[in-house]
Design an enzyme around this catalytic site. Structure first.
Site, PDB file in Angstrom:
ATOM      1  N   ASP A  31      59.382  33.476  39.002  1.00 22.44           N
ATOM      2  CA  ASP A  31      57.856  34.189  37.612  1.00 22.44           C
ATOM      3  C   ASP A  31      58.199  33.258  37.288  1.00 22.44           C
ATOM      4  OD1 ASP A  31      56.456  37.418  37.614  1.00 22.44           O
ATOM      5  OD2 ASP A  31      56.578  35.875  35.861  1.00 22.44           O
ATOM      6  N   ASN A  32      57.202  32.968  36.310  1.00 22.69           N
ATOM      7  CA  ASN A  32      57.487  31.594  35.222  1.00 22.69           C
ATOM      8  C   ASN A  32      57.054  32.753  33.789  1.00 22.69           C
ATOM      9  OD1 ASN A  32      54.131  32.514  35.233  1.00 22.69           O
ATOM     10  ND2 ASN A  32      53.570  29.673  35.150  1.00 22.69           N
ATOM     11  N   LEU A  33      56.942  34.092  33.951  1.00 19.94           N
ATOM     12  CA  LEU A  33      56.908  34.986  32.759  1.00 19.94           C
ATOM     13  C   LEU A  33      55.686  34.471  31.597  1.00 19.94           C
ATOM     14  CD1 LEU A  33      60.140  34.704  32.067  1.00 19.94           C
ATOM     15  CD2 LEU A  33      59.417  36.033  33.433  1.00 19.94           C
ATOM     16  N   ASN A  35      53.154  35.480  32.150  1.00 24.13           N
ATOM     17  CA  ASN A  35      52.185  37.651  31.875  1.00 24.13           C
ATOM     18  C   ASN A  35      53.462  38.432  32.014  1.00 24.13           C
ATOM     19  OD1 ASN A  35      49.457  38.362  30.922  1.00 24.13           O
ATOM     20  ND2 ASN A  35      49.643  39.393  33.311  1.00 24.13           N
ATOM     21  N   PHE A  81      52.516  37.094  44.758  1.00 21.57           N
ATOM     22  CA  PHE A  81      51.732  38.282  43.740  1.00 21.57           C
ATOM     23  C   PHE A  81      51.259  36.939  43.004  1.00 21.57           C
ATOM     24  CE2 PHE A  81      53.909  42.027  45.171  1.00 21.57           C
ATOM     25  CZ  PHE A  81      53.376  42.512  45.140  1.00 21.57           C
ATOM     26  N   SER A 125      41.423  41.046  46.131  1.00 29.43           N
ATOM     27  CA  SER A 125      41.411  41.726  45.309  1.00 29.43           C
ATOM     28  C   SER A 125      39.568  41.974  46.621  1.00 29.43           C
ATOM     29  CB  SER A 125      40.453  41.271  44.217  1.00 29.43           C
ATOM     30  OG  SER A 125      39.808  41.863  44.157  1.00 29.43           O
ATOM     31  N   TYR A 150      37.469  32.657  38.697  1.00 29.00           N
ATOM     32  CA  TYR A 150      39.010  34.188  39.324  1.00 29.00           C
ATOM     33  C   TYR A 150      38.894  34.493  41.298  1.00 29.00           C
ATOM     34  CZ  TYR A 150      41.829  37.965  40.507  1.00 29.00           C
ATOM     35  OH  TYR A 150      42.610  38.828  40.770  1.00 29.00           O
ATOM     36  N   LYS A 154      39.829  33.752  44.841  1.00 31.29           N
ATOM     37  CA  LYS A 154      40.962  34.829  45.970  1.00 31.29           C
ATOM     38  C   LYS A 154      39.788  34.873  47.294  1.00 31.29           C
ATOM     39  CE  LYS A 154      43.738  36.690  43.372  1.00 31.29           C
ATOM     40  NZ  LYS A 154      44.864  36.734  43.729  1.00 31.29           N
ATOM     41  N   ASN A 179      40.975  49.400  42.319  1.00 26.99           N
ATOM     42  CA  ASN A 179      41.801  48.682  40.934  1.00 26.99           C
ATOM     43  C   ASN A 179      42.994  49.630  40.664  1.00 26.99           C
ATOM     44  OD1 ASN A 179      38.524  48.920  40.990  1.00 26.99           O
ATOM     45  ND2 ASN A 179      38.378  48.573  38.561  1.00 26.99           N
ATOM     46  N   ASP A 298      29.596  43.051  35.904  1.00 27.08           N
ATOM     47  CA  ASP A 298      30.345  44.388  36.098  1.00 27.08           C
ATOM     48  C   ASP A 298      28.578  44.519  37.096  1.00 27.08           C
ATOM     49  OD1 ASP A 298      32.518  44.847  35.053  1.00 27.08           O
ATOM     50  OD2 ASP A 298      31.221  46.365  33.483  1.00 27.08           O
TER      51      ASP A 298
HETATM   52  P1  NAD Z   1      50.697  40.678  36.867  1.00 32.35           P
HETATM   53  O1  NAD Z   1      49.977  39.501  35.761  1.00 32.35           O
HETATM   54  O2  NAD Z   1      51.207  41.403  36.039  1.00 32.35           O
HETATM   55  O3  NAD Z   1      51.405  39.316  37.307  1.00 32.35           O
HETATM   56  C1  NAD Z   1      51.324  38.216  38.053  1.00 32.35           C
HETATM   57  C2  NAD Z   1      53.125  37.486  37.775  1.00 32.35           C
HETATM   58  O4  NAD Z   1      52.823  35.886  38.081  1.00 32.35           O
HETATM   59  C3  NAD Z   1      53.076  37.758  36.288  1.00 32.35           C
HETATM   60  O5  NAD Z   1      53.999  38.104  35.618  1.00 32.35           O
HETATM   61  C4  NAD Z   1      52.814  36.307  35.907  1.00 32.35           C
HETATM   62  O6  NAD Z   1      53.871  35.324  34.999  1.00 32.35           O
HETATM   63  C5  NAD Z   1      53.460  35.362  37.323  1.00 32.35           C
HETATM   64  N1  NAD Z   1      53.074  34.279  37.684  1.00 32.35           N
HETATM   65  C6  NAD Z   1      51.622  33.639  37.132  1.00 32.35           C
HETATM   66  N2  NAD Z   1      51.667  32.508  37.225  1.00 32.35           N
HETATM   67  C7  NAD Z   1      53.220  31.674  37.803  1.00 32.35           C
HETATM   68  C8  NAD Z   1      53.173  30.531  38.317  1.00 32.35           C
HETATM   69  N3  NAD Z   1      52.290  29.591  38.707  1.00 32.35           N
HETATM   70  N4  NAD Z   1      54.667  30.537  38.549  1.00 32.35           N
HETATM   71  C9  NAD Z   1      55.193  31.414  38.807  1.00 32.35           C
HETATM   72  N5  NAD Z   1      54.921  31.943  38.156  1.00 32.35           N
HETATM   73  C10 NAD Z   1      53.172  33.196  38.509  1.00 32.35           C
HETATM   74  O7  NAD Z   1      49.253  41.122  37.660  1.00 32.35           O
HETATM   75  P2  NAD Z   1      49.161  41.932  38.447  1.00 32.35           P
HETATM   76  O8  NAD Z   1      48.481  42.782  38.103  1.00 32.35           O
HETATM   77  O9  NAD Z   1      50.454  42.466  38.694  1.00 32.35           O
HETATM   78  O10 NAD Z   1      48.313  41.150  39.862  1.00 32.35           O
HETATM   79  C11 NAD Z   1      49.299  40.213  41.202  1.00 32.35           C
HETATM   80  C12 NAD Z   1      48.254  39.741  41.716  1.00 32.35           C
HETATM   81  O11 NAD Z   1      47.318  41.119  42.117  1.00 32.35           O
HETATM   82  C13 NAD Z   1      47.548  38.702  41.278  1.00 32.35           C
HETATM   83  O12 NAD Z   1      47.534  37.638  42.738  1.00 32.35           O
HETATM   84  C14 NAD Z   1      46.180  39.830  40.941  1.00 32.35           C
HETATM   85  O13 NAD Z   1      45.589  38.674  41.694  1.00 32.35           O
HETATM   86  C15 NAD Z   1      45.623  40.232  42.151  1.00 32.35           C
HETATM   87  N6  NAD Z   1      44.973  41.675  41.714  1.00 32.35           N
HETATM   88  C16 NAD Z   1      45.024  42.297  40.450  1.00 32.35           C
HETATM   89  C17 NAD Z   1      44.635  42.778  40.205  1.00 32.35           C
HETATM   90  C18 NAD Z   1      44.753  44.626  38.960  1.00 32.35           C
HETATM   91  O14 NAD Z   1      44.056  44.416  39.336  1.00 32.35           O
HETATM   92  N7  NAD Z   1      45.819  44.003  38.321  1.00 32.35           N
HETATM   93  C19 NAD Z   1      43.968  43.315  41.470  1.00 32.35           C
HETATM   94  C20 NAD Z   1      43.210  42.446  42.845  1.00 32.35           C
HETATM   95  C21 NAD Z   1      44.029  41.595  43.216  1.00 32.35           C
HETATM   96  C1  WQD Z   2      36.907  48.935  35.148  1.00 33.40           C
HETATM   97  C2  WQD Z   2      35.316  50.443  34.840  1.00 33.40           C
HETATM   98  C3  WQD Z   2      34.152  49.187  33.623  1.00 33.40           C
HETATM   99  C4  WQD Z   2      36.637  48.301  30.159  1.00 33.40           C
HETATM  100  C5  WQD Z   2      38.557  43.771  36.906  1.00 33.40           C
HETATM  101  C6  WQD Z   2      38.587  42.666  37.761  1.00 33.40           C
HETATM  102  C7  WQD Z   2      38.749  42.787  39.444  1.00 33.40           C
HETATM  103  C8  WQD Z   2      39.693  43.287  39.364  1.00 33.40           C
HETATM  104  C9  WQD Z   2      40.641  44.689  39.035  1.00 33.40           C
HETATM  105  C10 WQD Z   2      41.516  41.498  40.440  1.00 33.40           C
HETATM  106  C11 WQD Z   2      34.431  48.633  35.107  1.00 33.40           C
HETATM  107  C12 WQD Z   2      34.662  49.784  32.147  1.00 33.40           C
HETATM  108  C13 WQD Z   2      36.271  48.608  31.071  1.00 33.40           C
HETATM  109  C14 WQD Z   2      35.812  48.882  28.861  1.00 33.40           C
HETATM  110  C15 WQD Z   2      34.700  49.841  30.076  1.00 33.40           C
HETATM  111  N1  WQD Z   2      41.056  42.481  39.152  1.00 33.40           N
HETATM  112  N2  WQD Z   2      35.167  49.356  31.111  1.00 33.40           N
HETATM  113  N3  WQD Z   2      35.372  49.713  28.710  1.00 33.40           N
HETATM  114  O1  WQD Z   2      35.754  45.707  36.301  1.00 33.40           O
HETATM  115  O2  WQD Z   2      36.480  46.905  38.830  1.00 33.40           O
HETATM  116  O3  WQD Z   2      37.998  44.863  37.910  1.00 33.40           O
HETATM  117  O4  WQD Z   2      39.951  44.796  37.212  1.00 33.40           O
HETATM  118  O5  WQD Z   2      40.992  41.345  41.734  1.00 33.40           O
HETATM  119  O6  WQD Z   2      38.576  41.098  39.922  1.00 33.40           O
HETATM  120  O7  WQD Z   2      37.471  42.139  37.891  1.00 33.40           O
HETATM  121  O8  WQD Z   2      37.441  46.491  36.294  1.00 33.40           O
HETATM  122  O9  WQD Z   2      38.943  48.257  34.470  1.00 33.40           O
HETATM  123  O10 WQD Z   2      37.846  45.798  33.610  1.00 33.40           O
HETATM  124  O11 WQD Z   2      36.931  48.185  34.899  1.00 33.40           O
HETATM  125  O12 WQD Z   2      33.871  50.626  30.220  1.00 33.40           O
HETATM  126  O13 WQD Z   2      36.562  48.482  27.927  1.00 33.40           O
HETATM  127  O14 WQD Z   2      35.880  50.572  33.416  1.00 33.40           O
HETATM  128  O15 WQD Z   2      32.413  48.193  32.832  1.00 33.40           O
HETATM  129  O16 WQD Z   2      32.983  49.921  35.297  1.00 33.40           O
HETATM  130  P1  WQD Z   2      37.076  46.314  37.284  1.00 33.40           P
HETATM  131  P2  WQD Z   2      37.932  47.479  34.695  1.00 33.40           P
END
Ligand code: NAD
Ligand code: WQD
Length: 337
Positions: A31-33, A35, A81, A125, A150, A154, A179, A298
């Site tokens: 991880d590069n920290l 986030n 991830f 996603s 974004y 994917k 989600n 949305d």
């Molecule tokens: P997150 O930001 O908590 O975790 C991602 C981690 O990757 C972080 O710790 C960040 O520091 C690290 N990172 C980013 N760029 C880097 C780099 N260049 N080198 C090394 N480390 C790096 O996010 P998450 O919610 O745990 O998501 C993980 C994966 O799942 C992501 O690919 C995200 O797109 C995907 N995803 C997340 C969600 C969601 O809603 N959380 C939904 C669908 C898909």
């Molecule tokens: C959920 C619902 C909002 C915040 C996003 C990314 C998607 C995926 C997951 C990675 C929606 C509503 C939200 C607020 C609200 N990530 N809402 N008030 O939009 O489904 O997906 O995260 O791949 O790519 O787009 O998730 O948690 O933002 O929203 O009313 O302050 O909550 O409108 O209906 P979303 P979310």
């Protein structure tokens, strides 16, 4: 068996490292920290009793990635991830997203496919489906043009992996998350959003905690029973467990194709108002919220058909929405105490 988890200190990555260690895997977290926090490493150690190997490296640096895999050439699988994930930020700074989510992916795949065993799990996603025509969404629903850079990363990521698997010995499972919410039951690790949360559940817990004045509910004029958007909220530990099952499928060569795709959700859709009600019930807090205009980009509804994951992976989400929200609330209270 050495498994590399990129983004291993992030939200989903850290919970997956815990589940991998629980199953006896030898994990190297990268991880590069950007986030996440280094303190997560101690959290993982506290939960599992073992501190995973950790390397603070940036996967956008091709030479660094090459050097890493040279030192870890006994790796048998990668769970990838690491990525940037803020949809709005990706619209403002698309090149940051293409660099981080695409370049890093390519560099990791280049190194992994140079090793004897190339098993790869990719964080995709449900965003790839856009607004699907039918609910629940099956894996063969069509991919819609991405609304954000974004989302595009994917889709492109899935294509890069598919092309690479055709040309090499790469085997991969693409996991399309719905989600993800919640935190580990120990409340030792959880989600750590930087700045103002964009996602619903951290915004709710921060509002209940008094860090935000009120939650804005984005629109109540959608064509849904209560007018608010519907999503499939899945507990992060259920999600993490699916990664272990998917990895085991690749390691034991049970995969039916070189690239397989699975939806990871609960199969149940919940509206924003239902999430608020469930949160109020489990927390005993009245949530301050207000209906405001729709948020651009949305979609009305997205929830998963999980039959394929249930039947083929033998995996099923087990945590209810209320339990997941309770864990998110416990985590929020813990980090603010
Ligand atoms: P997150 O930001 O908590 O975790 C991602 C981690 O990757 C972080 O710790 C960040 O520091 C690290 N990172 C980013 N760029 C880097 C780099 N260049 N080198 C090394 N480390 C790096 O996010 P998450 O919610 O745990 O998501 C993980 C994966 O799942 C992501 O690919 C995200 O797109 C995907 N995803 C997340 C969600 C969601 O809603 N959380 C939904 C669908 C898909
Ligand atoms: C959920 C619902 C909002 C915040 C996003 C990314 C998607 C995926 C997951 C990675 C929606 C509503 C939200 C607020 C609200 N990530 N809402 N008030 O939009 O489904 O997906 O995260 O791949 O790519 O787009 O998730 O948690 O933002 O929203 O009313 O302050 O909550 O409108 O209906 P979303 P979310």
């Amino acid at each position: 068996m050495k498994i590399v988890v990129t983004g291993g200190l992030g939200f989903i990555g850290s919970h997956t490292v815990v589940e991998l260690q629980n199953q006896g895997f030898d994990v190297v977290a990268v991880d590069n920290l950007s986030n996440s926090s280094i303190t997560v490493l101690d959290g993982i150690a506290k939960i599992t009793g073992t501190k995973p190997l950790f390397e603070n490296i940036d996967l956008r640096d091709k030479a660094v990635v090459h050097d890493f895999f040279k030192r870890h050439n006994d790796t048998v699988g990668v769970i990838h991830f690491a990525a940037s994930k803020a949809v709005g930020e990706s619209v403002e700074n698309p090149l940051l997203y293409y660099e981080n989510n695409i370049n890093a992916l390519v560099y990791v795949l280049q190194e992994l496919t140079a090793l004897p065993q190339a098993n790869f799990i990719f964080s995709s996603s449900c965003t790839v489906y856009g607004q699907a025509e039918t609910m629940p969404i099956t894996e063969d629903a069509s991919i819609q043009p991405a609304i954000s850079p974004y989302g595009n990363t994917k889709q492109i990521g899935e294509e890069i992996i598919t092309d690479t698997a055709k040309a090499t010995h790469l085997n991969s499972i693409l996991l399309r998350y719905f989600n993800p919410i919640g935190a580990h039951s120990s409340a030792i690790i959880g989600e750590l959003p930087i700045g103002v949360p964009q996602n619903l559940v951290p915004f709710i817990t921060q509002t209940a905690m008094g860090l935000r004045e009120k939650l804005s509910v984005f629109g109540n004029d959608y064509p849904t029973p209560d007018g608010t958007c519907i999503r499939d909220y899945i507990h992060v530990v259920d999600l993490a467990k699916a990664h272990v099952v998917a990895l085991q499928r690749l390691l034991t060569k049970q995969n039916a194709a070189k690239v397989e795709t699975f939806n990871l959700g609960t199969g149940t859709g919940s509206s924003v108002l239902e999430v608020i009600q469930a949160f109020e019930k489990v927390s005993g807090q009245k949530l301050n919220y207000q209906i405001v205009a729709r948020r651009e980009g949305d979609i009305t509804a997205a929830y998963a058909n999980t039959d394929k994951a249930n039947q083929v992976l033998g995996w099923k989400a087990e945590t209810s929405l209320e339990e997941a929200l309770a864990s998110a609330w416990q985590w929020e209270q813990k980090i603010r105490s």
